[in-house]
Scaffold this active site. Structure first.
Site, PDB file in Angstrom:
ATOM      1  N   LYS A 299     -20.839  30.519  -6.942  1.00  0.00           N
ATOM      2  CA  LYS A 299     -20.716  31.591  -7.935  1.00  0.00           C
ATOM      3  C   LYS A 299     -20.569  32.975  -7.307  1.00  0.00           C
ATOM      4  CE  LYS A 299     -22.920  28.939 -11.580  1.00  0.00           C
ATOM      5  NZ  LYS A 299     -23.884  28.905 -12.687  1.00  0.00           N
ATOM      6  N   ASN A 320     -19.009  32.672 -12.891  1.00  0.00           N
ATOM      7  CA  ASN A 320     -18.888  31.234 -13.134  1.00  0.00           C
ATOM      8  C   ASN A 320     -17.563  30.894 -13.801  1.00  0.00           C
ATOM      9  OD1 ASN A 320     -19.474  32.253 -15.767  1.00  0.00           O
ATOM     10  ND2 ASN A 320     -20.234  30.233 -16.375  1.00  0.00           N
ATOM     11  N   GLY A 361     -35.884  30.871  -8.083  1.00  0.00           N
ATOM     12  CA  GLY A 361     -34.610  30.877  -7.382  1.00  0.00           C
ATOM     13  C   GLY A 361     -33.966  32.248  -7.437  1.00  0.00           C
ATOM     14  N   ALA A 365     -26.880  31.371 -10.216  1.00  0.00           N
ATOM     15  CA  ALA A 365     -27.382  31.160 -11.573  1.00  0.00           C
ATOM     16  C   ALA A 365     -28.542  32.095 -11.870  1.00  0.00           C
ATOM     17  CB  ALA A 365     -27.816  29.703 -11.746  1.00  0.00           C
ATOM     18  N   ASN A 384     -38.546  33.016  -4.664  1.00  0.00           N
ATOM     19  CA  ASN A 384     -37.512  32.359  -3.865  1.00  0.00           C
ATOM     20  C   ASN A 384     -38.047  32.102  -2.468  1.00  0.00           C
ATOM     21  OD1 ASN A 384     -34.671  31.464  -3.976  1.00  0.00           O
ATOM     22  ND2 ASN A 384     -34.409  32.877  -2.263  1.00  0.00           N
ATOM     23  N   LYS A 389     -33.818  37.576  -0.477  1.00  0.00           N
ATOM     24  CA  LYS A 389     -32.920  37.391  -1.622  1.00  0.00           C
ATOM     25  C   LYS A 389     -33.637  37.708  -2.925  1.00  0.00           C
ATOM     26  CE  LYS A 389     -29.402  34.084  -0.161  1.00  0.00           C
ATOM     27  NZ  LYS A 389     -28.732  32.824  -0.529  1.00  0.00           N
TER      28      LYS A 389
END
Length: 498
Positions: A299, A320, A361, A365, A384, A389
């Protein structure tokens, strides 16, 4: 551009089993390939009877192990089997094998003469189960020295670029009298877009026996006809697709192709598996793909590939959805809208004000989820494994961030009104919770959390199972898939999904 014949590969252990399979799917196929190498030894003695039993044109194949088959007994035994299958030709040619597959190094003049004398055609095949074939046109010429044979090349690509090269070579061919196949997952487009390759046939398997050809990755006979409508693909067909890696079990082709069928559109939506997104773009441009759905792990790469992102995609930092425009690609993000709609529907809310949210995460996404949570008024903490990140994503919306591990248990409990799982862990996994399948394996659910897992296959992921057992309200990502897909559909076609 003519559609290829649909050839059902029969891999039963008996002729009766093969006939049962053929009869079950007869309406879908033009011809059948009898894989003698799968038959029990006693059954192999009676293959001469099969064309009359089948009632459609049949291909006789006795594939050696070196070429991906099951035959182990040696060339002398195989020669005798070919001879038995071709002997005593019937005056009614429909009761004889219409095609015989001989490999490029298998030259028995008596068998070749008998095949031609009985008005059957030789498929002269070469298989490389480990490597791609580069010099396709030259190899086709060598395989068909007589001009009467149907040359077949099947190889295992190392990358999607090898598949792209195959389509490029096929553009130079005039006749539809050859078979070009790339095997494995990256070769799926060669099965569906056989018309673009000018292929004489495309091989397929029964759904229940697809595992027998999993090393070469057939598209099953129902899907290739009903889902991809392979016989209807022509020069005017608009091609769309989904890119990701690995790309197993995606429901997007069913969603989009069903919409095209209901609206009477000459369009097809295909899987384009590749670990390298630059290869996806090269392939898409070669075969004329007009729109691409993009999933894990591409993505962010999709956004980079576009010179013209929407404001939303640019803000999110991931795309996406790519739509072809001239020589470039427009980038969109329909994940955020699809997620927002699905989440609020799940929670029965109009916004996330006064809600503390954990986002698990920090990938492509998660970027769309964080954008949506912020737009809906929620307060969030991003967890994460790579903390840098999480920090970078959290900073865009003044969210908290933390490492994804046991040391963050307390902060997880603080941000536990809604937990949103955005990683691929648990995808295609029906096993118990573990560090490999459950990103929060260390966290004990209290039963008060609402868990939304963007994974939709399986229906209940390991983390969802644990949360549900604790009394939590849980939801998978299927409704998100639908809602973001509807928006993609309109971007691709200009029409509302029906």
């Amino acid at each position: 551009m003519d559609a290829p014949n649909v050839c059902l590969t029969l891999t039963g252990s008996t002729l009766a089993e093969d006939m049962e399979t053929l009869n079950a799917y007869r309406k879908y196929v033009d011809m059948a390939e009898l894989r003698v190498d799968f038959l029990d030894p006693d059954e192999r003695l009676y293959v001469r009877r099969f064309p009359a039993m089948a009632g459609i044109p049949c291909v006789l194949t006795i594939r050696r192990e070196i070429d991906g088959g099951k035959f182990l007994e040696g060339e002398s035994a195989r020669t005798i089997l070919f001879a038995r299958a071709l002997s005593f030709a019937d005056e009614d040619r429909t009761k004889n094998f219409a095609y015989v597959d001989f490999e490029e190094d298998f030259h028995i003049p008596s068998l070749e003469d008998a095949t031609i004398a009985f008005d059957a055609r030789i498929i002269r095949s070469m298989h490389d189960m480990k490597n791609p074939v580069k010099n396709v046109l030259e190899r086709l010429g060598k395989l068909n020295m007589s001009g009467l044979e149907i040359p077949k090349i099947a190889f295992m690509p190392h990358s999607l670029d090898d598949v792209t090269a195959l389509f490029e070579e096929a553009e130079k061919l005039q006749k539809r009298d050859h078979i070009l196949i790339a095997m494995g997952p990256m070769g799926i487009p060669t099965r569906i877009l056989g018309a673009k390759l000018k292929n004489f046939l495309t091989y397929t398997s029964a759904p229940e026996s697809a595992h027998k050809t999993e090393n070469i990755t057939h598209v099953d006979v129902v899907s290739i006809n009903e889902l991809y409508r392979v016989k209807e693909i022509n020069e005017e067909t608009n091609i769309f697709g989904i890119a990701g890696w690995p790309l197993s079990g995606t429901s997007s082709p069913e969603l989009h192709n069903s919409g095209y069928r209901r609206l009477g559109m000459n369009s097809v939506y295909i899987p384009v598996p590749s670990p390298d997104f630059s290869h996806v773009i090269a392939f898409a441009e070669k075969v004329g793909i007009q729109g691409l759905s993009v999933t894990v792990p591409h993505k962010e790469s999709a956004l980079e590939a576009s010179g013209d992102p929407s404001d939303e995609a640019a803000e999110i930092g991931a795309s996406n959805t790519l739509v072809r425009k001239g020589n470039g690609w427009l980038a969109y993000n329909t994940d955020a809208d699809g997620f927002s709609r699905a989440l609020l529907e799940f929670l029965g809310l109009k916004n996330l004000k006064h809600k503390k949210v954990s986002i698990i995460g920090a990938g492509g996404a998660a970027k769309a989820v964080a954008y949506a949570v912020h737009a809906l008024g929620g307060k969030a903490c991003i967890f994460n494994r790579t903390v840098s990140k999480a920090r970078a994503l959290a900073g865009k919306y003044k969210f908290k961030y933390a490492p994804l591990g046991l040391e963050s248990n307390q902060i997880l409990k603080t941000y536990s009104d809604v937990i949103i799982q955005t990683t691929s862990k648990g995808m295609h996994c029906n096993g118990p919770s573990s560090p490999e399948t459950d990103p929060l394996y260390f966290y004990d659910f209290s039963g008060k959390e609402a868990l939304f897992d963007i994974v939709y296959m399986p229906q209940i992921t390991p983390i969802m199972e644990r949360a549900k057992e604790a009394g939590c309200k849980v939801c998978n990502g299927y409704s998100m898939l639908l809602y973001q897909g509807y928006k993609q559909f309109k971007l691709y076609t200009g029409a509302e999904y029906q």
